[in-house]
Write a protein that holds these residues in place. Sequence first.
Motif, PDB file in Angstrom:
ATOM      1  N   VAL A  50      62.864 -48.389 -78.194  1.00  0.00           N
ATOM      2  CA  VAL A  50      64.311 -48.266 -78.419  1.00  0.00           C
ATOM      3  C   VAL A  50      64.834 -46.999 -77.760  1.00  0.00           C
ATOM      4  CG1 VAL A  50      66.103 -47.856 -80.158  1.00  0.00           C
ATOM      5  CG2 VAL A  50      64.371 -49.615 -80.551  1.00  0.00           C
ATOM      6  N   ARG A  51      64.150 -45.898 -78.015  1.00  0.00           N
ATOM      7  CA  ARG A  51      64.571 -44.603 -77.461  1.00  0.00           C
ATOM      8  C   ARG A  51      64.485 -44.574 -75.944  1.00  0.00           C
ATOM      9  NH1 ARG A  51      67.251 -41.622 -81.402  1.00  0.00           N
ATOM     10  NH2 ARG A  51      66.280 -42.128 -83.405  1.00  0.00           N
ATOM     11  N   GLN A  52      63.593 -45.405 -75.402  1.00  0.00           N
ATOM     12  CA  GLN A  52      63.450 -45.449 -73.948  1.00  0.00           C
ATOM     13  C   GLN A  52      64.402 -46.441 -73.298  1.00  0.00           C
ATOM     14  OE1 GLN A  52      59.207 -46.299 -74.069  1.00  0.00           O
ATOM     15  NE2 GLN A  52      58.714 -44.228 -73.384  1.00  0.00           N
ATOM     16  N   GLY A  53      65.169 -47.144 -74.105  1.00  0.00           N
ATOM     17  CA  GLY A  53      66.179 -48.054 -73.572  1.00  0.00           C
ATOM     18  C   GLY A  53      65.642 -49.385 -73.086  1.00  0.00           C
ATOM     19  N   VAL A  54      64.478 -49.792 -73.595  1.00  0.00           N
ATOM     20  CA  VAL A  54      63.922 -51.095 -73.209  1.00  0.00           C
ATOM     21  C   VAL A  54      64.615 -52.192 -74.012  1.00  0.00           C
ATOM     22  CG1 VAL A  54      61.850 -52.532 -73.116  1.00  0.00           C
ATOM     23  CG2 VAL A  54      61.695 -50.075 -72.655  1.00  0.00           C
ATOM     24  N   PRO A  55      65.185 -53.202 -73.370  1.00  0.00           N
ATOM     25  CA  PRO A  55      65.824 -54.292 -74.118  1.00  0.00           C
ATOM     26  C   PRO A  55      64.811 -55.016 -74.998  1.00  0.00           C
ATOM     27  CG  PRO A  55      66.428 -54.376 -71.779  1.00  0.00           C
ATOM     28  CD  PRO A  55      65.316 -53.387 -71.908  1.00  0.00           C
ATOM     29  N   LEU A  56      65.257 -55.457 -76.164  1.00  0.00           N
ATOM     30  CA  LEU A  56      64.353 -56.135 -77.093  1.00  0.00           C
ATOM     31  C   LEU A  56      63.748 -57.388 -76.461  1.00  0.00           C
ATOM     32  CD1 LEU A  56      63.074 -56.438 -79.866  1.00  0.00           C
ATOM     33  CD2 LEU A  56      65.159 -57.614 -80.644  1.00  0.00           C
ATOM     34  N   GLU A  57      64.537 -58.135 -75.711  1.00  0.00           N
ATOM     35  CA  GLU A  57      64.029 -59.351 -75.074  1.00  0.00           C
ATOM     36  C   GLU A  57      62.867 -59.025 -74.128  1.00  0.00           C
ATOM     37  OE1 GLU A  57      65.564 -62.998 -72.177  1.00  0.00           O
ATOM     38  OE2 GLU A  57      66.973 -61.482 -72.879  1.00  0.00           O
ATOM     39  N   SER A  58      63.016 -57.967 -73.343  1.00  0.00           N
ATOM     40  CA  SER A  58      61.937 -57.579 -72.428  1.00  0.00           C
ATOM     41  C   SER A  58      60.702 -57.125 -73.190  1.00  0.00           C
ATOM     42  CB  SER A  58      62.415 -56.453 -71.504  1.00  0.00           C
ATOM     43  OG  SER A  58      63.492 -56.887 -70.702  1.00  0.00           O
ATOM     44  N   LEU A  59      60.922 -56.370 -74.272  1.00  0.00           N
ATOM     45  CA  LEU A  59      59.806 -55.888 -75.072  1.00  0.00           C
ATOM     46  C   LEU A  59      59.015 -57.051 -75.668  1.00  0.00           C
ATOM     47  CD1 LEU A  59      58.210 -53.659 -76.489  1.00  0.00           C
ATOM     48  CD2 LEU A  59      59.958 -53.647 -78.271  1.00  0.00           C
ATOM     49  N   LEU A  60      59.723 -58.022 -76.226  1.00  0.00           N
ATOM     50  CA  LEU A  60      59.035 -59.158 -76.845  1.00  0.00           C
ATOM     51  C   LEU A  60      58.327 -60.021 -75.807  1.00  0.00           C
ATOM     52  CD1 LEU A  60      61.588 -60.221 -79.619  1.00  0.00           C
ATOM     53  CD2 LEU A  60      59.524 -58.823 -79.824  1.00  0.00           C
ATOM     54  N   ARG A  61      58.903 -60.135 -74.633  1.00  0.00           N
ATOM     55  CA  ARG A  61      58.212 -60.882 -73.571  1.00  0.00           C
ATOM     56  C   ARG A  61      56.900 -60.200 -73.208  1.00  0.00           C
ATOM     57  NH1 ARG A  61      61.893 -61.990 -68.548  1.00  0.00           N
ATOM     58  NH2 ARG A  61      59.932 -62.962 -67.868  1.00  0.00           N
ATOM     59  N   ALA A  62      56.931 -58.875 -73.138  1.00  0.00           N
ATOM     60  CA  ALA A  62      55.718 -58.125 -72.820  1.00  0.00           C
ATOM     61  C   ALA A  62      54.675 -58.297 -73.915  1.00  0.00           C
ATOM     62  CB  ALA A  62      56.051 -56.649 -72.632  1.00  0.00           C
ATOM     63  N   VAL A  63      55.118 -58.216 -75.168  1.00  0.00           N
ATOM     64  CA  VAL A  63      54.195 -58.315 -76.294  1.00  0.00           C
ATOM     65  C   VAL A  63      53.563 -59.710 -76.363  1.00  0.00           C
ATOM     66  CG1 VAL A  63      54.063 -58.328 -78.810  1.00  0.00           C
ATOM     67  CG2 VAL A  63      55.304 -56.503 -77.638  1.00  0.00           C
ATOM     68  N   ARG A  64      54.353 -60.727 -76.120  1.00  0.00           N
ATOM     69  CA  ARG A  64      53.835 -62.097 -76.217  1.00  0.00           C
ATOM     70  C   ARG A  64      52.889 -62.448 -75.061  1.00  0.00           C
ATOM     71  NH1 ARG A  64      59.403 -63.536 -78.508  1.00  0.00           N
ATOM     72  NH2 ARG A  64      58.963 -63.715 -80.740  1.00  0.00           N
ATOM     73  N   MET A  65      52.880 -61.598 -74.032  1.00  0.00           N
ATOM     74  CA  MET A  65      51.898 -61.785 -72.962  1.00  0.00           C
ATOM     75  C   MET A  65      50.482 -61.487 -73.442  1.00  0.00           C
ATOM     76  SD  MET A  65      54.002 -60.078 -69.778  1.00  0.00           S
ATOM     77  CE  MET A  65      52.472 -59.712 -68.902  1.00  0.00           C
TER      78      MET A  65
END
Length: 406
Positions: free
Chosen positions: A81-96
């Motif tokens: 959040v503090r780094q400005g990563v969009p939630l959608e991008s974060l979840l895509r990365a995690v689900r990889m």
Amino acid sequence: MTVSPALRRGIRSCLADLDEITTLYVSQVRTLTGYVESVIAERDVHSTAFTTLGLMFRQLGGERLEDELRAHSRAIGRKRVRQGVPLESLLRAVRMDFRFIWQALNDRLPGEADRLSDDVVAIWEVVEAHTTSVQSGYMLELGQVKAELEQEQAFLLRRLLRGGVDDSQLHVQAAEALEIPLTGPYWVAVAHQDAAAGFAADVQDVFPTAVCLRLDGVEFAVIAGTSGVSGVAGSSGPSGSSSSSSSSSGRSGSSGVSVQLALADLQVGVSQSAATLSSLSEMWQLASELAEFAVPGRAAVLAQHWPSLVVRRLGPVASSLAADALRDFALLPSSERDLLVEAVEVYMASGSASKAAGVLFCHRNTIMNRLAKFASVAGLDPTVPDDAATIKVVLAAARGAEVGRP
């Protein structure tokens, strides 16, 4: 968690090759929006992925790491959040993670992939728990960031609007944090308390780029000179006439009249223009006072309500002025007082006895007689401009006393 012999062997092999798996994972993550190197350093992405994949492999191997992985996952969400990563991008990365874990295990168990089929659910549950914790941490931190932003906004707004501070650094900070242009002119519109619910949407229907804010429960908007007017052509001004001619000047933001006409149908108080941010506080105060006089379907502006504002700001002085001017007037029967006041106010609206007679459906001489009677009793002649201005203040003060306002 029951671990199959094949899964145990695959996990040992993956942990031995964890750095290689992590490097491949990071190369894929870098293709996602929000994960460019200018936002998150290579070391950060690699270190986070290395720790995450290691914890998940070890948990799949039978270690009790649920609490450690949950805390780590939430920390990832908060940090991104503090780094400005969009939630959608974060979840895509995690689900990889599931795909990489599954592929890594299969690559290291040649000819034994079918033996992992019973472990799919266990792998998926670990990845899903990780994903849920990351999202939970992200949302918690997002709420914290929002609260901090609102706190910062409130602090800056109070200094800007209530302190009257002429501080260039404050102006720069306020303009950036509140998304207000650094240069004017500006107009302020403040919602009447009964019209607060739909205020932002109503204002932005007319001024799409208006900045809508809230301070201590008061809804208001700052309309900058660059704010375009949307859909003003053909709208009705205070008198119900078309204001299409003022629409073009409103689009340029150069006309305060156009701003007021554009908001004429809203229950708001609208200020005059403020040339700079340092004078915005006075306009905010003006619009706040005017908002109290706004009624449904009609905005309040200074040109119409200045007598009431004068009365409010003069306080006891205005009350004394009214009492002295209307002392003898108060001795007249109430029906006669009403007729005289009506004639005076209709006449002052146009300055023409003939027009006033037309509005009141009486003879011009009747109007003149009533004006003369008022002048003789109150000592103020409505046909004299200086006296007419005083009469407006006097009558506003008298009405305020009737309804219990100062």
